[in-house]
Design a protein around this motif. Sequence first.
Motif: not given
Length: 470
Positions: A468-470, A453-455, A198-202, A431-436
């Motif tokens: 987005a970072f994996f 790989r951009q949002i 899964l994505i680890t950081n944004i 359980s994810l908690a990735l801030p935007l």
Amino acid sequence: MISPALNMLLLLLLVLLSFTYDSQAQRVSGRRSNGSCVCEMSSNTLSFPVVKYEAVLEQVQSCEGSLNNLQDQVMFSIQRLPQIQAVVENVTAQLEPFQYLHYKGLYTALSLRLLGEDLTQLEADIISLHSQSNNAQTQELSKEVGKLRKDVERMKTSNTVNMKAVKEKLRYLKNTAESCKSIPKDFRGRDRYCLKGLITNISNPIITKVGPLGKTYISGSWGKQAQVDSHGQKSSYWVQTLLSSHIYGNTLRVYQNYEDFMASVNYKDFTFASSYSDSKTIEGPSAVLYGEALYYHCYRSADICRFDLNTNDVKRVTLPGTGVGFNNKFPYCYYDCRINSDVDVEADETGLWAIYATMGNHGNLVVSRLLWDSDAKMLNVSQMWETRLFKKAVSNAFMVCGVLYATRYVDEYREEVFYAFDTATGKEDNSLALPLEKVAKGVASLSYNPTNRQIYMYNDGYLLAYQAFF
């Protein structure tokens, strides 16, 4: 102060008390004194029962207190009676649709028949899968479906099997079967970062720009062309703004490259519908530019449209599912609902997706995979997955590496990615908690681009991009 009624009661008690003691006649002798007859008698036998009187008086006073308390309770109950009656009537009205369960049993013939039809379709799919690839996974699926068939047969004769549990098991098996036949085995291998999970950081926003028509147009979508192997629109950027009531649109603006997009120059406008009420009009912030075609939710329907930028042709396909939500039936919400955001079209490394909700899945998110047949010139839906996440409980969603990600509102300047559903495994993670980070309160659309790989976020008239970072 003793009430008149209590006085009367005391007098009656005194009379009764006077008769409760046995009196004895006395014989006395008299004498004449000063012309009168004088006699003496003893009053011991006529003594007043003071002790018993006090005991009875205490009991009467206690009885009066109890009566007054009871009277207060009766008056309070009389006052509350209309409210209690209203509550009972309300509950009765709510239970009325379920009265048939009292005499028809827990499961109706219709619900059992529909459940049986779904199971029959699943059995056919698994038989087909088993004939194509006879492996341990398809054999296990066959066994599980066999057990589920027995449970459904038991439900026809008794109420001992939980309908909800059976439907949940059916949903799980259907998702597992879809995962077996839909995703190419090597798709994660083609993009090695997908293998990391899964994505680890944004990142924080790396692009912040006001939409080309100004920030008063708060709904729409934008991004970079999303097909990895596209040639005609490889570096194009696009913006689709909903001009009518922040719901409907019929135009698309395309820039040849990033520099033109940032400078707002050298763009081309496309019109794919003649009016805002045309059947080819876009409804809701749902679009994605994939290759040389724009994919979006068609006007007031359960259809996905494909507008070809070269030929101006529009093709469409109806989304699968019972009671597909559209026309603001199941919009993205969480904090504030984004009007008419029922159907969302997304792209990732695996291709095109539609995200929506159905009545059959109780308003929970559904993911369907879209396929364009370039030979037959047809848009198709290949598979469908059902999740357990209520669509109105999320603010937006997007797809990455075949995984559905959902967001929720945190505050005016921040959203949070909190949920993921992997179509390859059918597993969920909440359980994810990735801030935007954002610059305005409302989020009209979110979309991921596999080419960089951009949002991309359409944030109430502002155009934001993240890494987005994996």
